[in-house]
Design a protein around this motif. Structure first.
Motif, mmCIF file in Angstrom:
data_model
loop_
_atom_site.group_PDB
_atom_site.id
_atom_site.type_symbol
_atom_site.label_atom_id
_atom_site.label_comp_id
_atom_site.label_asym_id
_atom_site.label_seq_id
_atom_site.Cartn_x
_atom_site.Cartn_y
_atom_site.Cartn_z
ATOM 1 N N ARG A 237 0.990 -1.183 0.057
ATOM 2 C CA ARG A 237 0.010 -0.186 -0.093
ATOM 3 C C ARG A 237 0.845 1.140 -0.042
ATOM 4 O O ARG A 237 0.610 2.159 -0.574
ATOM 5 C CB ARG A 237 -0.925 -0.064 1.413
ATOM 6 C CG ARG A 237 -1.846 1.030 1.336
ATOM 7 C CD ARG A 237 -2.469 1.261 2.546
ATOM 8 N NE ARG A 237 -1.850 1.639 3.719
ATOM 9 C CZ ARG A 237 -1.383 3.023 3.865
ATOM 10 N NH1 ARG A 237 -1.899 4.081 3.076
ATOM 11 N NH2 ARG A 237 -0.600 3.377 4.852
ATOM 12 N N VAL B 195 2.467 1.835 -3.553
ATOM 13 C CA VAL B 195 1.680 2.291 -4.484
ATOM 14 C C VAL B 195 1.288 3.585 -4.243
ATOM 15 O O VAL B 195 1.166 4.540 -4.928
ATOM 16 C CB VAL B 195 0.304 1.529 -4.517
ATOM 17 C CG1 VAL B 195 -0.792 2.012 -5.498
ATOM 18 C CG2 VAL B 195 0.609 -0.132 -5.002
ATOM 19 N N MET B 196 1.253 3.813 -3.003
ATOM 20 C CA MET B 196 0.929 5.378 -2.486
ATOM 21 C C MET B 196 1.859 6.376 -2.934
ATOM 22 O O MET B 196 1.639 7.345 -3.483
ATOM 23 C CB MET B 196 0.467 5.603 -0.996
ATOM 24 C CG MET B 196 0.141 6.891 -0.618
ATOM 25 S SD MET B 196 -0.190 6.995 1.099
ATOM 26 C CE MET B 196 1.399 6.760 1.969
ATOM 27 N N ARG B 197 3.218 5.954 -2.606
ATOM 28 C CA ARG B 197 4.339 6.655 -3.104
ATOM 29 C C ARG B 197 4.251 7.062 -4.336
ATOM 30 O O ARG B 197 4.802 8.159 -5.012
ATOM 31 C CB ARG B 197 5.746 6.259 -2.379
ATOM 32 C CG ARG B 197 5.585 6.535 -0.752
ATOM 33 C CD ARG B 197 7.126 6.497 -0.292
ATOM 34 N NE ARG B 197 7.416 5.069 -0.548
ATOM 35 C CZ ARG B 197 7.339 3.958 0.632
ATOM 36 N NH1 ARG B 197 6.822 4.345 1.576
ATOM 37 N NH2 ARG B 197 7.547 2.809 0.448
ATOM 38 N N SER B 198 4.063 5.794 -5.274
ATOM 39 C CA SER B 198 4.194 6.041 -6.605
ATOM 40 C C SER B 198 3.185 6.882 -7.288
ATOM 41 O O SER B 198 3.545 7.506 -8.053
ATOM 42 C CB SER B 198 3.902 4.467 -7.190
ATOM 43 O OG SER B 198 5.267 3.673 -6.817
ATOM 44 N N ILE B 199 1.990 6.716 -6.853
ATOM 45 C CA ILE B 199 0.932 7.757 -7.369
ATOM 46 C C ILE B 199 1.389 9.190 -6.932
ATOM 47 O O ILE B 199 1.211 9.938 -7.954
ATOM 48 C CB ILE B 199 -0.261 7.553 -6.528
ATOM 49 C CG1 ILE B 199 -0.948 6.010 -7.298
ATOM 50 C CG2 ILE B 199 -1.441 8.312 -6.923
ATOM 51 C CD1 ILE B 199 -2.129 5.422 -6.522
ATOM 52 N N ALA B 200 1.734 9.362 -5.739
ATOM 53 C CA ALA B 200 2.213 10.698 -5.320
ATOM 54 C C ALA B 200 3.260 11.330 -6.199
ATOM 55 O O ALA B 200 3.469 12.594 -6.651
ATOM 56 C CB ALA B 200 2.355 10.638 -3.882
ATOM 57 N N LYS B 201 4.152 10.604 -6.472
ATOM 58 C CA LYS B 201 5.444 10.819 -7.304
ATOM 59 C C LYS B 201 4.942 11.111 -8.694
ATOM 60 O O LYS B 201 5.443 12.066 -9.159
ATOM 61 C CB LYS B 201 6.436 9.633 -7.381
ATOM 62 C CG LYS B 201 7.830 10.099 -7.791
ATOM 63 C CD LYS B 201 8.675 9.039 -7.854
ATOM 64 C CE LYS B 201 8.514 7.694 -8.292
ATOM 65 N NZ LYS B 201 9.681 6.659 -8.047
ATOM 66 N N ASN B 202 4.214 10.175 -9.066
ATOM 67 C CA ASN B 202 3.642 10.666 -10.485
ATOM 68 C C ASN B 202 2.554 11.888 -10.676
ATOM 69 O O ASN B 202 2.794 12.420 -11.844
ATOM 70 C CB ASN B 202 3.090 9.170 -11.052
ATOM 71 C CG ASN B 202 3.848 8.275 -11.548
ATOM 72 O OD1 ASN B 202 5.175 8.683 -12.112
ATOM 73 N ND2 ASN B 202 3.604 6.941 -11.446
ATOM 74 N N LYS B 203 1.831 12.022 -9.711
ATOM 75 C CA LYS B 203 1.231 13.352 -9.648
ATOM 76 C C LYS B 203 2.089 14.577 -9.636
ATOM 77 O O LYS B 203 1.741 15.411 -10.531
ATOM 78 C CB LYS B 203 0.142 13.294 -8.375
ATOM 79 C CG LYS B 203 -1.046 12.294 -8.660
ATOM 80 C CD LYS B 203 -1.855 12.832 -7.523
ATOM 81 C CE LYS B 203 -3.341 11.693 -7.650
ATOM 82 N NZ LYS B 203 -4.040 12.091 -6.293
ATOM 83 N N ASN C 216 1.810 17.417 -12.973
ATOM 84 C CA ASN C 216 1.350 18.647 -12.502
ATOM 85 C C ASN C 216 2.123 19.536 -13.411
ATOM 86 O O ASN C 216 1.739 20.817 -13.833
ATOM 87 C CB ASN C 216 1.725 19.015 -11.290
ATOM 88 C CG ASN C 216 0.689 18.469 -10.257
ATOM 89 O OD1 ASN C 216 -0.299 18.201 -10.621
ATOM 90 N ND2 ASN C 216 0.798 18.421 -8.874
#
Length: 168
Positions: free
Chosen positions: A65, A68-76, A80
């Motif tokens: 979890r 995945v959370m860090r990957s999503i944040a990094k890609n966001k 941006n």
């Protein structure tokens, strides 16, 4: 399959064990919009959770979890600042295999090489190099050899020869 059978009955027997939609592009679904059939994403994921796999299930799931959370944040964060219709690609890639007819070419952007030899011979990126450069959102103009640029051309003609007075 008939052609494969004529070339190698062993290959035909092996391939015939699998449904064609799982191994030949001619039978792939058009819905996913992905032509890559390798398992790199799975290998990357497994490498990231390698240590966590030996832990209790709750700990394993918590680490997955968090990954995945860090990957999503990094890609966001990456997205941006991105402008354009297509998503950015990994710019760390320097080597590409460019598929064409009748043969494929290998392009190395870092070394400015292509197996077609055009880039090295002329100093101008070939169509294969341009395809690889487009894939990583880089301008082909930035990859010309300095000798074939307008600056070099201008330097060639920046000198002049003074006229001489005609003697009578």
């Amino acid at each position: 399959m008939d052609k494969i059978n004529r070339v190698s009955e062993e290959a035909w027997t092996y391939l015939n064990k699998w449904p064609m939609h799982s191994w030949t592009k001619s039978q792939f679904s058009h819905r996913p919009k992905l032509d890559n059939i390798c398992n790199n994403a799975c290998e990357v994921f497994n490498a990231r959770i390698k240590e966590a796999r030996s832990k209790p299930i709750i700990t394993l799931l918590e680490e997955v979890r968090m990954f995945v959370m860090r990957s999503i944040a990094k890609n966001k964060v990456k997205l941006n600042n991105h402008v354009g219709k297509l998503p950015p690609v990994n710019e760390e890639y320097e080597k590409f295999e460019v598929h064409g007819h009748p043969t494929n070419m290998v392009v190395d952007l870092g070394k400015r090489l292509c197996t077609c030899q055009f880039w090295m011979l002329t100093g101008i990126p070939c169509v294969h190099a341009c395809a690889a450069l487009a894939r990583v959102n880089k301008r082909h103009e930035d990859f010309y050899h300095p000798l074939v640029t307008m600056d070099s051309y201008r330097k060639t003609y920046e000198h002049h020869i003074n006229p001489l007075l005609a003697s009578l």
